[in-house]
Design a protein around this motif. Structure first.
Motif, PDB file in Angstrom:
ATOM      1  N   ALA A  71       0.832  -1.212   0.000  1.00  0.00           N
ATOM      2  CA  ALA A  71       0.000   0.000   0.000  1.00  0.00           C
ATOM      3  C   ALA A  71       0.865   1.260   0.000  1.00  0.00           C
ATOM      4  CB  ALA A  71      -0.942  -0.004   1.208  1.00  0.00           C
ATOM      5  N   VAL A  72       1.989   1.219   0.679  1.00  0.00           N
ATOM      6  CA  VAL A  72       2.911   2.365   0.661  1.00  0.00           C
ATOM      7  C   VAL A  72       3.357   2.628  -0.782  1.00  0.00           C
ATOM      8  CG1 VAL A  72       5.177   3.211   1.392  1.00  0.00           C
ATOM      9  CG2 VAL A  72       3.700   2.053   3.043  1.00  0.00           C
ATOM     10  N   ASP A  73       3.642   1.564  -1.504  1.00  0.00           N
ATOM     11  CA  ASP A  73       4.046   1.714  -2.900  1.00  0.00           C
ATOM     12  C   ASP A  73       2.914   2.256  -3.772  1.00  0.00           C
ATOM     13  OD1 ASP A  73       6.588   0.762  -2.342  1.00  0.00           O
ATOM     14  OD2 ASP A  73       6.105  -1.310  -2.944  1.00  0.00           O
ATOM     15  N   LYS A  74       1.679   2.053  -3.348  1.00  0.00           N
ATOM     16  CA  LYS A  74       0.496   2.479  -4.116  1.00  0.00           C
ATOM     17  C   LYS A  74      -0.192   3.667  -3.459  1.00  0.00           C
ATOM     18  CE  LYS A  74      -0.039  -2.211  -5.732  1.00  0.00           C
ATOM     19  NZ  LYS A  74      -0.733  -3.488  -5.618  1.00  0.00           N
ATOM     20  N   ILE A  75       0.557   4.441  -2.704  1.00  0.00           N
ATOM     21  CA  ILE A  75       0.003   5.502  -1.872  1.00  0.00           C
ATOM     22  C   ILE A  75      -0.807   6.534  -2.669  1.00  0.00           C
ATOM     23  CG2 ILE A  75       2.032   7.029  -1.931  1.00  0.00           C
ATOM     24  CD1 ILE A  75       1.541   7.396   1.169  1.00  0.00           C
ATOM     25  N   ASP A  76      -0.511   6.693  -3.944  1.00  0.00           N
ATOM     26  CA  ASP A  76      -1.240   7.677  -4.754  1.00  0.00           C
ATOM     27  C   ASP A  76      -2.552   7.146  -5.305  1.00  0.00           C
ATOM     28  OD1 ASP A  76       0.539   9.879  -4.484  1.00  0.00           O
ATOM     29  OD2 ASP A  76       1.918   8.882  -5.867  1.00  0.00           O
ATOM     30  N   ASP A  77      -2.794   5.835  -5.225  1.00  0.00           N
ATOM     31  CA  ASP A  77      -4.052   5.239  -5.681  1.00  0.00           C
ATOM     32  C   ASP A  77      -4.365   4.016  -4.823  1.00  0.00           C
ATOM     33  OD1 ASP A  77      -6.346   4.482  -7.052  1.00  0.00           O
ATOM     34  OD2 ASP A  77      -5.249   3.541  -8.700  1.00  0.00           O
ATOM     35  N   LEU A  78      -4.709   4.258  -3.567  1.00  0.00           N
ATOM     36  CA  LEU A  78      -4.959   3.154  -2.646  1.00  0.00           C
ATOM     37  C   LEU A  78      -6.195   2.348  -3.036  1.00  0.00           C
ATOM     38  CD1 LEU A  78      -4.037   4.853   0.737  1.00  0.00           C
ATOM     39  CD2 LEU A  78      -2.795   3.028  -0.428  1.00  0.00           C
ATOM     40  N   VAL A  79      -7.255   3.022  -3.467  1.00  0.00           N
ATOM     41  CA  VAL A  79      -8.484   2.306  -3.828  1.00  0.00           C
ATOM     42  C   VAL A  79      -8.219   1.367  -5.001  1.00  0.00           C
ATOM     43  CG1 VAL A  79     -10.839   2.552  -4.688  1.00  0.00           C
ATOM     44  CG2 VAL A  79     -10.033   4.063  -2.880  1.00  0.00           C
ATOM     45  N   GLY A  80      -7.608   1.858  -6.048  1.00  0.00           N
ATOM     46  CA  GLY A  80      -7.293   1.013  -7.199  1.00  0.00           C
ATOM     47  C   GLY A  80      -6.223  -0.013  -6.884  1.00  0.00           C
ATOM     48  N   GLY A  81      -5.225   0.402  -6.125  1.00  0.00           N
ATOM     49  CA  GLY A  81      -4.105  -0.482  -5.817  1.00  0.00           C
ATOM     50  C   GLY A  81      -4.462  -1.626  -4.885  1.00  0.00           C
ATOM     51  N   ALA A 132      -5.697   4.901   7.998  1.00  0.00           N
ATOM     52  CA  ALA A 132      -7.134   5.151   7.874  1.00  0.00           C
ATOM     53  C   ALA A 132      -7.554   5.076   6.409  1.00  0.00           C
ATOM     54  CB  ALA A 132      -7.487   6.516   8.474  1.00  0.00           C
ATOM     55  N   LYS A 133      -6.729   5.613   5.529  1.00  0.00           N
ATOM     56  CA  LYS A 133      -7.027   5.558   4.095  1.00  0.00           C
ATOM     57  C   LYS A 133      -6.900   4.124   3.558  1.00  0.00           C
ATOM     58  CE  LYS A 133      -6.314   9.051   1.346  1.00  0.00           C
ATOM     59  NZ  LYS A 133      -7.671   9.563   1.181  1.00  0.00           N
ATOM     60  N   VAL A 134      -5.975   3.362   4.092  1.00  0.00           N
ATOM     61  CA  VAL A 134      -5.852   1.952   3.715  1.00  0.00           C
ATOM     62  C   VAL A 134      -7.119   1.203   4.148  1.00  0.00           C
ATOM     63  CG1 VAL A 134      -4.621  -0.216   4.177  1.00  0.00           C
ATOM     64  CG2 VAL A 134      -3.334   1.874   3.673  1.00  0.00           C
ATOM     65  N   ALA A 135      -7.561   1.429   5.378  1.00  0.00           N
ATOM     66  CA  ALA A 135      -8.781   0.779   5.877  1.00  0.00           C
ATOM     67  C   ALA A 135      -9.982   1.157   5.014  1.00  0.00           C
ATOM     68  CB  ALA A 135      -9.023   1.162   7.336  1.00  0.00           C
ATOM     69  N   LEU A 136     -10.059   2.410   4.615  1.00  0.00           N
ATOM     70  CA  LEU A 136     -11.153   2.863   3.755  1.00  0.00           C
ATOM     71  C   LEU A 136     -11.063   2.190   2.384  1.00  0.00           C
ATOM     72  CD1 LEU A 136     -13.568   4.795   3.692  1.00  0.00           C
ATOM     73  CD2 LEU A 136     -12.018   6.538   2.795  1.00  0.00           C
ATOM     74  N   ALA A 137      -9.889   2.091   1.829  1.00  0.00           N
ATOM     75  CA  ALA A 137      -9.701   1.440   0.533  1.00  0.00           C
ATOM     76  C   ALA A 137     -10.066  -0.038   0.604  1.00  0.00           C
ATOM     77  CB  ALA A 137      -8.251   1.616   0.045  1.00  0.00           C
ATOM     78  N   LEU A 138      -9.707  -0.693   1.705  1.00  0.00           N
ATOM     79  CA  LEU A 138     -10.043  -2.096   1.861  1.00  0.00           C
ATOM     80  C   LEU A 138     -11.552  -2.300   2.042  1.00  0.00           C
ATOM     81  CD1 LEU A 138      -7.144  -3.361   4.145  1.00  0.00           C
ATOM     82  CD2 LEU A 138      -7.502  -3.879   1.723  1.00  0.00           C
TER      83      LEU A 138
END
Length: 143
Positions: A71-81, A132-138
């Motif tokens: 997710a750190v590597d995909k930080i600019d597009d967490l939802v898609g990533g 928090a953004k990772v949790a939202l993306a998941l």
């Protein structure tokens, strides 16, 4: 809540420093979650041993941290990533999305304890917002 350029830099830099200890971080965070929030055990009932530091906990802790580092590597597009992980947790594993916040909190506690010098207030805020953004993306596929 959005991640500023400074937040993103803090997250990328911090996880770049601590990523080598991913297995230990994951084990400690998952062990903490299972002990402090025993209702989360239901998702792991197929494991032989749910005790802190067991082989299953260590293995899944590393899986979790591998996902966080991805997710750190995909930080600019967490939802898609993180779309495939969102689908896995929503449709196959059927994990209550509230548990992502619980695990995020456990990760914060472990990171603060393991890396007190690196986990400055600025890094703490950035990592908290990121998780928090990772949790939202998941949680995306739950809608």
């Amino acid at each position: 809540m959005s991640l500023s350029a400074k937040d993103k830099k803090n997250v990328v830099d911090f996880f770049g420093q601590v990523g080598g200890k991913a297995a230990e971080i994951g084990n400690d965070a998952l062990s903490r979650m299972i002990v402090v929030y025993p209702q989360t055990k239901t998702y792991f009932s197929h494991w032989k041993d749910l005790s802190p530091g067991s082989a299953d906990v260590k293995r899944h802790g590393l899986t979790v941290m591998t996902g966080v580092l991805d997710a750190v590597d995909k930080i600019d597009d967490l939802v898609g990533g993180l779309l495939s992980l969102s689908e896995l947790h929503a449709f196959t594993l059927r994990v209550d999305p509230g548990n992502f916040k619980i695990l995020s909190h456990c990760l914060l506690v472990v990171l603060a304890g393991m890396f007190p010098a690196e986990f400055s207030p600025e890094v703490h805020v950035a990592v908290d917002k990121f998780l928090a953004k990772v949790a939202l993306a998941l949680s995306e596929k739950y809608r």
